[in-house]
Design an enzyme around this catalytic site. Structure first.
Site, PDB file in Angstrom:
ATOM      1  N   TRP A 102       0.834  -1.211   0.000  1.00 14.21           N
ATOM      2  CA  TRP A 102       0.000   0.000   0.000  1.00 14.21           C
ATOM      3  C   TRP A 102       0.857   1.245   0.000  1.00 14.21           C
ATOM      4  O   TRP A 102       0.513   2.242  -0.644  1.00 14.21           O
ATOM      5  CB  TRP A 102      -0.981  -0.007   1.164  1.00 14.21           C
ATOM      6  CG  TRP A 102      -1.931  -1.158   1.083  1.00 14.21           C
ATOM      7  CD1 TRP A 102      -2.095  -2.161   1.998  1.00 14.21           C
ATOM      8  CD2 TRP A 102      -2.846  -1.467   0.004  1.00 14.21           C
ATOM      9  NE1 TRP A 102      -3.041  -3.058   1.552  1.00 14.21           N
ATOM     10  CE2 TRP A 102      -3.510  -2.663   0.343  1.00 14.21           C
ATOM     11  CE3 TRP A 102      -3.140  -0.850  -1.199  1.00 14.21           C
ATOM     12  CZ2 TRP A 102      -4.473  -3.254  -0.479  1.00 14.21           C
ATOM     13  CZ3 TRP A 102      -4.102  -1.431  -2.031  1.00 14.21           C
ATOM     14  CH2 TRP A 102      -4.752  -2.614  -1.660  1.00 14.21           C
ATOM     15  N   ASP A 172      -2.401   6.486   6.264  1.00 11.98           N
ATOM     16  CA  ASP A 172      -3.359   5.527   5.716  1.00 11.98           C
ATOM     17  C   ASP A 172      -3.704   4.575   6.860  1.00 11.98           C
ATOM     18  O   ASP A 172      -2.902   3.733   7.247  1.00 11.98           O
ATOM     19  CB  ASP A 172      -2.722   4.775   4.540  1.00 11.98           C
ATOM     20  CG  ASP A 172      -3.644   3.695   3.968  1.00 11.98           C
ATOM     21  OD1 ASP A 172      -4.730   3.465   4.528  1.00 11.98           O
ATOM     22  OD2 ASP A 172      -3.257   3.086   2.941  1.00 11.98           O
ATOM     23  N   LYS A 196     -12.777  -2.349   5.940  1.00 17.72           N
ATOM     24  CA  LYS A 196     -12.074  -3.157   6.939  1.00 17.72           C
ATOM     25  C   LYS A 196     -12.714  -2.980   8.314  1.00 17.72           C
ATOM     26  O   LYS A 196     -13.223  -3.931   8.865  1.00 17.72           O
ATOM     27  CB  LYS A 196     -10.590  -2.799   6.979  1.00 17.72           C
ATOM     28  CG  LYS A 196      -9.777  -3.498   5.896  1.00 17.72           C
ATOM     29  CD  LYS A 196      -9.546  -2.676   4.678  1.00 17.72           C
ATOM     30  CE  LYS A 196      -8.865  -3.445   3.554  1.00 17.72           C
ATOM     31  NZ  LYS A 196      -8.026  -2.604   2.725  1.00 17.72           N
TER      32      LYS A 196
END
Ligand SMILES: *Cc1c(COP(=O)(O)O)cnc(C)c1O
Length: 361
Positions: A102, A172, A196
């Site tokens: 990511w 993030d 999530k």
């Protein structure tokens, strides 16, 4: 059918209570005679939904008044571009910490807009830790400092947030937001895809400090400009209404269950159960350095690929679903987000013990 426990990394398990409430309100939202999906995003019912979702989130996270809360689309991945487009506009420089796929994608996007300095990386260690950060390597004139607080694929998590002085931290938090209390004032921007720990895919949460809004170049498309969304209170165009509604119910659920302090305690206990077992096991092991281990995503392996496949298959038959590790990592991964009940981990550990007994190395 017995109980099903879904260990998917995302879209992931949601609280049963939330799903039941949504089911109850599906055909008739509070006497409107309509489903939330059918309500005008500018009508009074939806206004109430989005405003109370924000208010509850502000309450549970303790978001200071000088921060804006946005409900956007495009996933966490769109933030990889929006962040540099909106913030890499002063000295056109940013520091990034590279901790996995990511951060890699975010770095690729940022390089399109300015100079990226990768100040630390755990790539050589196959991303099995959060690298040590040395503040003397940070760029004093960076427009921001970027981290991924929880690395969903590798199962690593920051235990401390670096001190970057006046350089705002962009985080993030897609896979660990709302899992523990955080001091929002340490960050310039926090963002998270919902699927999530927040709710259904489709909505992305952005929490941004006021002074960082309005820095985008004039040529930045309206939909990619934070200021446009701030000015329109996330209603510049039709927002992902249903996802926002469910997110609001999840925030309520957290509040009703004691807030983030209680959530953290529960998450610590859940993760400990699993790590303790894995650490004393002769069959299973964790590839992640203990000091960097995530409370949310727990990868583990047997060291034998065929045995891993057998484990995943047999676990599935017992109702322990989606335990396969990320396609680039292999092995197993148990994602144990807020909504995973303790019973799910107990059932998993019981099954692991049994599997270990039957498959002695
Ligand atoms: C899942 C995830 C993403 C990507 O989210 P999308 O909403 O699919 O774009 C980004 N960062 C982290 C840490 C993630 O876990």
């Amino acid at each position: 059918m017995g109980d099903i426990y879904n260990f998917s990394a995302g879209p992931a398990v949601l609280p049963k209570e939330v799903l039941k409430k949504a089911a109850d309100e599906m055909l008739d939202f509070k006497g409107s005679g309509m489903s939330v999906m059918e309500l005008s995003h500018r009508g009074k019912e939806f206004t109430q939904i989005i405003e109370s979702a924000e208010a509850t989130l502000r309450e549970i996270m303790g978001i200071p008044d000088n921060y804006k809360v946005l409900f956007l689309q495009g996933g966490a991945s769109m933030q990889f571009s929006m962040i540099p487009m909106n913030l890499m506009t002063n000295n056109k420089k940013a520091d990034y910490v590279h901790t996995g796929q990511w951060s890699k994608k975010a770095i690729v996007e940022a390089k399109k807009f300015g100079d990226v300095s990768v100040v630390a990386s755990s790539e050589e260690d196959h991303f099995t830790n959060i690298p040590k950060l040395d503040p003397s390597t940070f760029s004093k004139d960076a427009d921001y400092f970027y981290i991924v607080t929880n690395n969903t694929i590798y199962g690593t998590e920051y235990k401390d947030i670096p001190d970057t002085g006046d350089v705002p931290i962009v985080a993030d938090m897609s896979s660990n937001i709302l899992s523990v209390p955080v001091d929002v004032s340490k960050f310039g921007v926090i963002f998270a895809g919902a699927q999530k720990n927040i709710g259904p895919a489709g909505v992305t949460l952005v929490i941004i400090r006021e002074d960082l809004v309005g820095k985008a170049d004039e040529k930045v498309p309206a939909l990619l400009d934070y200021k446009v969304h701030v000015d329109a209170k996330s209603l510049y165009n039709t927002p992902p209404c249903y996802s926002i509604y469910i997110a609001g119910l999840v925030f309520e659920w957290i509040k009703e269950n004691g807030g983030l302090a209680a959530v953290e305690k529960n998450n610590q206990e859940k993760a400990k159960m699993l790590y303790d077992y894995v650490d004393q096991s002769d069959l299973f092991s964790s590839p992640v350095e203990p000091a960097s281990r995530s409370l949310m995503n727990v990868p583990f392996v047997t060291g034998d690929k065929e045995l891993d496949v057998k484990f995943i298959e047999e676990a599935g038959k017992r109702g322990l679903k989606t335990l396969k590790g990320h396609r680039t990592v292999g092995g197993m991964r148990a994602s144990i987000y807020n909504a995973m009940p303790k019973k799910g981990i107990e059932t998993l550990v019981e099954f692991m013990k049994e599997f270990e007994k039957d498959n002695k190395k």
